[in-house]
Design an enzyme around this catalytic site. Structure first.
Site, short mmCIF file in Angstrom:
data_model
loop_
_atom_site.label_atom_id
_atom_site.label_comp_id
_atom_site.label_asym_id
_atom_site.label_seq_id
_atom_site.Cartn_x
_atom_site.Cartn_y
_atom_site.Cartn_z
N LYS A 96 -48.60 -11.29 84.54
CA LYS A 96 -49.63 -11.76 83.61
C LYS A 96 -50.94 -12.02 84.32
O LYS A 96 -52.01 -11.58 83.86
CB LYS A 96 -49.17 -13.06 82.92
CG LYS A 96 -50.12 -13.52 81.82
CD LYS A 96 -49.99 -14.99 81.52
CE LYS A 96 -50.86 -15.81 82.45
NZ LYS A 96 -50.97 -17.23 82.05
N ASP A 112 -49.34 -14.01 77.37
CA ASP A 112 -49.12 -15.43 77.63
C ASP A 112 -48.29 -16.00 76.49
O ASP A 112 -47.79 -15.27 75.64
CB ASP A 112 -50.45 -16.17 77.82
CG ASP A 112 -51.28 -16.22 76.55
OD1 ASP A 112 -50.83 -15.69 75.50
OD2 ASP A 112 -52.38 -16.78 76.58
#
Length: 209
Positions: A122, A140
């Protein structure tokens, strides 16, 4: 029941339309600051990170400065953030890796970014897309929740499956705006408890498809 590709794209594009000017909410002025801020944002709000980083960046403006600091010195600036001791350890090691392996510069490829301490997929995707304009889609908690709530993916989908699905549904030039808009949508509308998505019927209007 997972939406078709056309319907999934419609939902995401309507979310983008709700927040067309969504911008990254982390404060940074260069690639190193962006990398640090995204690393700090894990399990912490961006607002909390933005309160901590001015002092941190003033004290350690470069990988060189951060690499020679002690973990406790770094931790003193981020002690209000979750997991701050681990994050201080990662920041020091990451700064040293930037010096040793990348001449003090933040690398641009996912493989190189993920070689850094404390940097997962991420974080790498955010740095690539926000920092370097390289098409990537970061997942997320907001993005994952929204995609599952709106049946863009199955409820059991992993973050990687969410990432691949959105990248399959949208063209690359929309990945970054989709990520930013979903964060705003998740904060303002698609809450973890009592989501208010039903107030936006355009999300579910598939009549033109």
């Amino acid at each position: 029941m997972v939406l078709s590709k056309k319907r999934a794209r419609h939902v995401i594009e309507e979310i983008i339309a709700l927040f067309p000017d969504a911008k990254p909410s982390l404060d940074f002025t260069n690639h190193f600051e962006l990398l640090v801020a995204v690393m700090l944002s894990a399990q912490t709000t961006d607002a909390a990170v933005n309160k901590a980083t001015p002092g941190l960046f003033a004290a350690f403006p470069t990988p060189q400065a951060m690499s020679v600091a002690t973990e406790s010195e770094i931790a003193s600036y981020i002690s209000r953030l979750g997991l701050y001791r681990n994050k201080a350890k990662f920041l020091k090691k990451c700064a040293q890796q930037l010096l040793d392996d990348f001449d003090g510069q933040v690398p641009q490829t996912r493989e190189e970014l993920e070689s850094l301490a404390g940097v997962g997929r991420k974080t790498a995707n955010v740095v690539m897309s926000v920092g370097f304009g390289i098409p990537a889609f970061a997942v997320d908690t907001h993005v994952e929740r929204i995609c599952k709530h709106h049946d863009i993916v199955k409820k059991s989908a992993t973050p990687l499956e969410v990432e691949k699905r959105v990248m399959d549904v949208l063209p690359p030039e929309k990945w970054l705006s989709a990520h930013q808009a979903m964060i705003y949508f998740g904060r303002a509308i698609c809450h973890p408890k009592n989501p208010e998505c039903d107030h936006y019927p355009q999300l579910y209007d598939f009549s033109s498809l």
